[in-house]
Design a protein around this motif. Sequence first.
Motif, PDB file in Angstrom:
ATOM      1  N   ARG A  88      43.796  35.375  48.723  1.00 45.23           N
ATOM      2  CA  ARG A  88      44.232  35.859  47.408  1.00 45.23           C
ATOM      3  C   ARG A  88      45.476  35.090  46.950  1.00 45.23           C
ATOM      4  O   ARG A  88      45.576  34.693  45.796  1.00 45.23           O
ATOM      5  CB  ARG A  88      44.508  37.354  47.441  1.00 45.23           C
ATOM      6  N   GLY A  92      45.479  32.564  43.728  1.00 39.44           N
ATOM      7  CA  GLY A  92      46.428  32.822  42.650  1.00 39.44           C
ATOM      8  C   GLY A  92      47.290  31.612  42.346  1.00 39.44           C
ATOM      9  O   GLY A  92      47.500  31.255  41.180  1.00 39.44           O
ATOM     10  N   PHE A 124      38.756  37.048  41.321  1.00 42.93           N
ATOM     11  CA  PHE A 124      39.615  36.219  40.479  1.00 42.93           C
ATOM     12  C   PHE A 124      38.898  35.726  39.225  1.00 42.93           C
ATOM     13  O   PHE A 124      39.334  34.761  38.593  1.00 42.93           O
ATOM     14  CB  PHE A 124      40.159  35.029  41.279  1.00 42.93           C
ATOM     15  N   ARG A 154      34.930  29.555  37.013  1.00 36.93           N
ATOM     16  CA  ARG A 154      35.948  30.366  36.346  1.00 36.93           C
ATOM     17  C   ARG A 154      36.439  29.571  35.158  1.00 36.93           C
ATOM     18  O   ARG A 154      36.971  28.472  35.312  1.00 36.93           O
ATOM     19  CB  ARG A 154      37.120  30.663  37.281  1.00 36.93           C
TER      20      ARG A 154
END
Length: 159
Positions: A88, A92, A124, A154
């Motif tokens: 994570r 990020g 995410f 993404r």
Amino acid sequence: MLSEHADEVLAIFRAGIEGGNATFETAVPSWAGFSAGKLPGHRFVARDAGRVLGWVALSPTSTRAVYRGVVELSVYVHPGAQGRGVGRALLGAVIDSSERAGLWTLRAGIFPENTASLRLHEAFGFRRVGVHERVGRHDFGGQSRWRDVVLLERRSAVV
């Protein structure tokens, strides 16, 4: 991710190879070969007490100018550090760096058996865009078998 992290980064990559669900690669490259394909400014390590727990890096998907904002993401976490938020933190950091740099699409290809990685990416904002069925033969554990790869992407909301 600096050259001083090379041994630990490559050891984590080796663990990914040996685990059988992280990559089609069967051998760890040299640091020079590994590092050459990663974008400067978009490669990070997570450390605890000076020990590298994981790494993330972006690689270009094409040399064509039209795709300059489209990159492939790789993230690897040491087996002993999995489930502790390392992935994570790394995702990020690289998403932040990518958006500051004007990159508009992050892509990932993940074996469907790697459910933890799929869940992490989806948390995410990555979405599944398809599956390359039987896209490659994976030589692992003395066997060779066809493997599928789940395609995720993404899209930046700010670029």
